[in-house]
Design an enzyme around this catalytic site. Structure first.
Site, PDB file in Angstrom:
ATOM      1  N   HIS A  47      88.156  47.266  50.412  1.00 47.83           N
ATOM      2  CA  HIS A  47      88.086  46.898  51.876  1.00 47.83           C
ATOM      3  C   HIS A  47      87.941  45.353  52.236  1.00 47.83           C
ATOM      4  CE1 HIS A  47      85.961  51.139  51.762  1.00 47.83           C
ATOM      5  NE2 HIS A  47      85.936  50.932  50.707  1.00 47.83           N
ATOM      6  N   GLU A 447      59.460  57.716  48.680  1.00 49.14           N
ATOM      7  CA  GLU A 447      60.004  57.624  47.465  1.00 49.14           C
ATOM      8  C   GLU A 447      61.230  56.877  47.079  1.00 49.14           C
ATOM      9  OE1 GLU A 447      59.135  60.503  49.025  1.00 49.14           O
ATOM     10  OE2 GLU A 447      57.349  61.356  48.031  1.00 49.14           O
ATOM     11  N   HIS A 508      56.946  72.906  44.122  1.00 51.02           N
ATOM     12  CA  HIS A 508      56.249  71.489  43.483  1.00 51.02           C
ATOM     13  C   HIS A 508      56.418  71.514  41.936  1.00 51.02           C
ATOM     14  CE1 HIS A 508      54.712  70.665  46.980  1.00 51.02           C
ATOM     15  NE2 HIS A 508      53.783  69.823  46.825  1.00 51.02           N
TER      16      HIS A 508
HETATM   17  C1  LIG Z   1      75.209  56.266  50.214  1.00 45.32           C
HETATM   18  C2  LIG Z   1      76.634  56.032  50.590  1.00 45.32           C
HETATM   19  N1  LIG Z   1      77.276  57.096  51.178  1.00 45.32           N
HETATM   20  C3  LIG Z   1      78.516  57.025  51.514  1.00 45.32           C
HETATM   21  C4  LIG Z   1      79.149  55.904  51.107  1.00 45.32           C
HETATM   22  C5  LIG Z   1      80.810  55.776  51.251  1.00 45.32           C
HETATM   23  N2  LIG Z   1      81.134  54.728  52.258  1.00 45.32           N
HETATM   24  C6  LIG Z   1      81.518  53.601  51.900  1.00 45.32           C
HETATM   25  S1  LIG Z   1      81.743  52.335  52.953  1.00 45.32           S
HETATM   26  C7  LIG Z   1      81.130  53.692  54.163  1.00 45.32           C
HETATM   27  C8  LIG Z   1      80.772  53.385  55.696  1.00 45.32           C
HETATM   28  C9  LIG Z   1      81.279  52.290  56.152  1.00 45.32           C
HETATM   29  O1  LIG Z   1      80.967  51.953  57.356  1.00 45.32           O
HETATM   30  P1  LIG Z   1      79.941  50.810  57.505  1.00 45.32           P
HETATM   31  O2  LIG Z   1      78.648  50.860  56.717  1.00 45.32           O
HETATM   32  O3  LIG Z   1      79.825  50.508  59.013  1.00 45.32           O
HETATM   33  O4  LIG Z   1      80.639  49.354  56.951  1.00 45.32           O
HETATM   34  P2  LIG Z   1      81.834  48.683  57.406  1.00 45.32           P
HETATM   35  O5  LIG Z   1      83.045  49.573  57.279  1.00 45.32           O
HETATM   36  O6  LIG Z   1      81.790  48.408  58.888  1.00 45.32           O
HETATM   37  O7  LIG Z   1      82.158  47.354  56.585  1.00 45.32           O
HETATM   38  C10 LIG Z   1      80.862  54.806  53.568  1.00 45.32           C
HETATM   39  C11 LIG Z   1      80.403  56.188  54.187  1.00 45.32           C
HETATM   40  C12 LIG Z   1      78.643  54.816  50.283  1.00 45.32           C
HETATM   41  N3  LIG Z   1      79.347  53.715  49.815  1.00 45.32           N
HETATM   42  N4  LIG Z   1      77.511  54.858  50.008  1.00 45.32           N
END
Ligand SMILES: Cc1ncc(C[n+]2csc(CCOP(=O)(O)OP(=O)(O)O)c2C)c(N)n1
Ligand SMILES: [Mg+2]
Length: 706
Positions: A47, A447, A508
């Site tokens: 990214h 938790e 539980h």
């Molecule tokens: C707990 C979790 N769920 C899903 C993902 C997959 N994932 C990677 S980046 C992202 C979303 C990216 O959007 P954002 O948080 O706004 O980051 P940006 O692209 O703006 O940098 C997701 C869903 C992850 N890394 N962690």
């Protein structure tokens, strides 16, 4: 090479070629951006959007604020930088490279080796590189915690902020500010959508952690598109409600606004700070601004050229760090960090003379060493047929270790009375907004955040624990997993470990949790059979330096075995041990159990002996420790030629075939439990000595016919 960088306002800046040329803000920022672009492009994955949008913020934070000496990434009083939005890892790698952070190997700083070289950046996301897809603690110097699962870094940061204040409260003395570091976090939309981020923020607000600053990349884009598809709350109002100071940077490219917000954070003494930075993802990528496409993956060749053009960058240059960029960081974070670290070392040297005991504690703690005599008060429990619950024994042992291990700290997710985790000795205290040095933490019913915070405490060298019912380990599984991935010596106390908890019923009563925890690589799961095995469990756990542990305990009383009749509980350290054997001859059958089921096997063993059947009882509190033993030990406990075997555990049967072979029997759980008094449940689900004897006889008969 000619570069005409654009400043944030879009005007061209003059360049200079002199010897001590120090690059402009724009040149530094665009270096971060183009390194991210080139790395993602070369890897064809990753990214670049977040690093591009956040480059100005990252630059200002690192070069003008962070108290961090690139020459000593281990300096205990360094500010912590957490990239909770771990998918933007190239931002961190670029910063580590440009700041010229040195590499640490086995606790030693290699003066001439960068933590992240340009070659390392070229190997982004490749096998064995120090630039993996998401930042990994312990793998890349300068990565303060492993991030990627969104929200975890936010949770860790609260633990780090608690730790910084705790260390200050315990160790600072007038004129000796040994600990006063800040925690900075960069988080994304996803971090703030995840529940763990909210739980952690809520507790941070309650504790008024003024050393904590989250910088929220409000780019309004996540993977599926614009965040208004699923996220329309007012984040500022939410965090104000948590008790945070909320600041806004309306333009992510305005360095003065960013700097101003960070100054306000530094001045804020009564609560944590959230800086909302309004940014455009993939800033500058002409055709992908603010679209989901800008979020991920490589831009494509023509897109890269256009983007570089826009930045005034040579279009064909790759992995270019122009002259003066390293120098700019050396003059900024490098010079400031070095001066502060050197001053700190002088202070600490005098401190050690003036307060040798405290100085010794800090030094030992940093080396993950235990104070001498830490285990002197661990109790031995007298045999007792009625016995006590293993949670009860755990509470006693914890309180026997606590006074001698000053940095043992933890608490429960609102279940301290049930998990028996409260530290009750003099001076233990309760951690509270005005009592940052307390050793009992009230995590609240949170938790998931508890797990992430415990990891943050562990990353800060505290021996931290978190407690709840075993069933709710499911609510905190991500940080449990990350503790193992990061090799942190934290531990989790999980009580109410089976249907043995009785009337609370199937919601539980854990069934699949034990096997789930055992499946985590590197996690040490311990399920002691009696109070003395609890004592031995703590001996093991406290000596771990690079592994987390789960201590799984009963709600109900368990007999304390007579160790003059049965083998000593110290066998626990090897994971499994022969607790009882026939008085004469070889056993005809092996009964294997953990926790509360060991007593059932002992009962069956005694009855079988009266019938003239020789059985062996193996107490197996920890598969993980047993697997570490050599073949000869394992074969001595479970001789391969004795195939008549019965395993007994009030949990999923999955995995037990490893120890009973293809012909053995498991008395375990095949369904959910149910709500009833303990004895009715034991009968219903077949956990009685009679059932075990029946299984044993059948096993012996079958093995004779083989
Ligand atoms: C707990 C979790 N769920 C899903 C993902 C997959 N994932 C990677 S980046 C992202 C979303 C990216 O959007 P954002 O948080 O706004 O980051 P940006 O692209 O703006 O940098 C997701 C869903 C992850 N890394 N962690
Ligand atoms: Mg986003």
């Amino acid at each position: 090479m000619h570069v005409s960088p654009l400043n944030p306002q879009g005007e061209a800046e003059p360049t200079s070629r002199s010897e001590d040329f120090v690059a402009s803000d724009a040149l530094c920022i665009n270096t971060i951006r183009t390194l991210a672009i080139d790395a993602v492009e070369k890897a064809n994955s990753g990214h670049a959007g977040a690093p591009m949008g956040l480059a100005p913020t990252g630059f200002v934070l690192w070069n003008a604020f962070l108290s961090y000496d690139p020459a000593d990434p281990l300096w205990p009083n360094r500010d912590r930088f957490v990239l909770s939005a771990g998918h933007g890892s190239m931002l961190l790698y670029a910063l580590l490279h440009l700041a010229q952070v040195r590499r640490v190997v086995d606790g030693r700083i290699l003066e001439d080796t960068p933590a992240v070289s340009l070659d390392d950046i070229k190997r982004f996301r490749q096998i064995d590189s120090v630039t993996p897809g998401h930042p990994e603690y312990g793998h890349t110097t300068g990565v303060e915690t492993t991030t990627g699962p969104l929200g975890q870094g936010c949770g860790n940061s609260v633990g780090m902020a608690i730790a910084s204040r705790w260390l200050a409260a315990r160790y600072n003395r007038p004129d000796f500010p040994v600990f006063n570091y800040n925690i900075y976090v960069i988080c994304s939309d996803g971090d703030l959508m995840e529940g763990v981020g909210s739980e952690a923020a809520s507790l941070a607000g309650h504790l008024r952690l003024s050393n904590l600053c989250w910088i929220y990349d409000n780019n309004t884009v996540s993977i599926e598109g614009h965040t208004d598809l699923a996220f329309s709350e007012d984040v500022a109002v939410r965090f104000s409600g948590y008790g945070w100071n909320v600041l806004r940077v309306p333009n992510a490219n305005n360095l003065d606004e960013i700097g101003g917000a960070l100054q306000t954070f530094e001045r804020t003494q009564d609560r944590p700070t959230l800086v909302i930075v309004d940014s455009i993802i993939g800033y500058g990528a002409p055709h992908k601004q603010n679209t989901a496409a800008a979020h991920s993956d490589a831009l494509g060749k023509s897109e890269v050229r256009l983007t570089k053009q826009f930045y005034g960058w040579p279009e064909d240059a790759q992995f270019l760090v122009p002259e003066g960029v390293h120098a700019r960081f050396a003059h900024g974070v490098g010079a400031r960090g070095r001066a502060r670290r050197e001053r700190w070392q002088q202070i600490f040297a005098t401190y050690r003379q003036k307060y040798p005991d405290l100085g010794e504690q800090i030094t030992r703690n940093l080396k993950h060493e235990l104070p001498s005599g830490w285990d002197a008060d661990i109790p031995t429990f007298a045999a007792d047929a009625k016995g006590i619950a293993t949670r009860e024994a755990s509470g006693k042992v914890l309180n026997a270790i606590g006074p001698r291990l000053p940095w043992l700290i933890g608490g429960a997710a609102d279940l301290a009375p049930s998990t028996k985790t409260k530290l009750t000795f003099d001076g233990a205290g309760t951690l509270a907004p005005e009592e940052p040095g307390g050793r009992n933490i009230h995590f609240g019913v949170r938790e998931h955040a508890m797990g992430a915070i415990v990891n943050g405490l562990g990353l800060s060298h505290l021996r931290a624990y978190g407690a709840t019912f075993l069933i709710f380990s499911d609510y905190m599984r991500p940080p449990i997993r990350l503790a193992a991935l990061m090799q942190l010596p934290v531990f989790f106390v999980f009580t109410h470990d089976s249907i043995g908890l009785g009337e609370d019923g199937p919601t539980h009563q854990p069934v699949e949790q034990l096997v789930g925890l055992r499946a985590i690589p590197g996690m040490i799961v311990l399920r002691p059979a009696d109070a003395n095995e609890v004592s031995e469990s703590y001996r093991v756990i406290m000596q771990l330096k690079h592994q987390p542990a789960c201590l799984v305990l009963s709600r109900q009383a368990l007999p304390i075995f007579d160790r003059s009749r049965y083998t000593a509980a110290s066998g626990l350290a090897r994971g499994a041990y022969v607790m009882a054997d026939p008085t004469e001859g070889e056993p005809e059958v092996i009964l294997i159990a953990s926790g509360s089921e060991v007593q059932l096997c002992i009962g069956a063993y005694e009855s079988l002996a009266q019938e003239g059947i020789g059985a062996r009882v193996v107490s197996m509190p920890s598969w993980d420790l047993f697997e570490k033993q050599d073949d000869s030990y394992r074969n001595s406990v479970l001789p391969p030629h004795i195939t008549a075997r019965v395993a007994v555990e009030q949990g999923s049967v999955i995995g037990w075939d490893r120890y009973i072979g293809s012909s053995g029997t498991i008395v375990g759980m095949h369904t959910f439990g149910s709500s009833a008094p303990l004895n009715d449940l034991l009968k219903k689900f077949g956990f009685t000595p009679d059932k075990i004897m029946e299984a044993a006889r059948e096993q012996i008969a079958r093995s004779r016919t083989r």
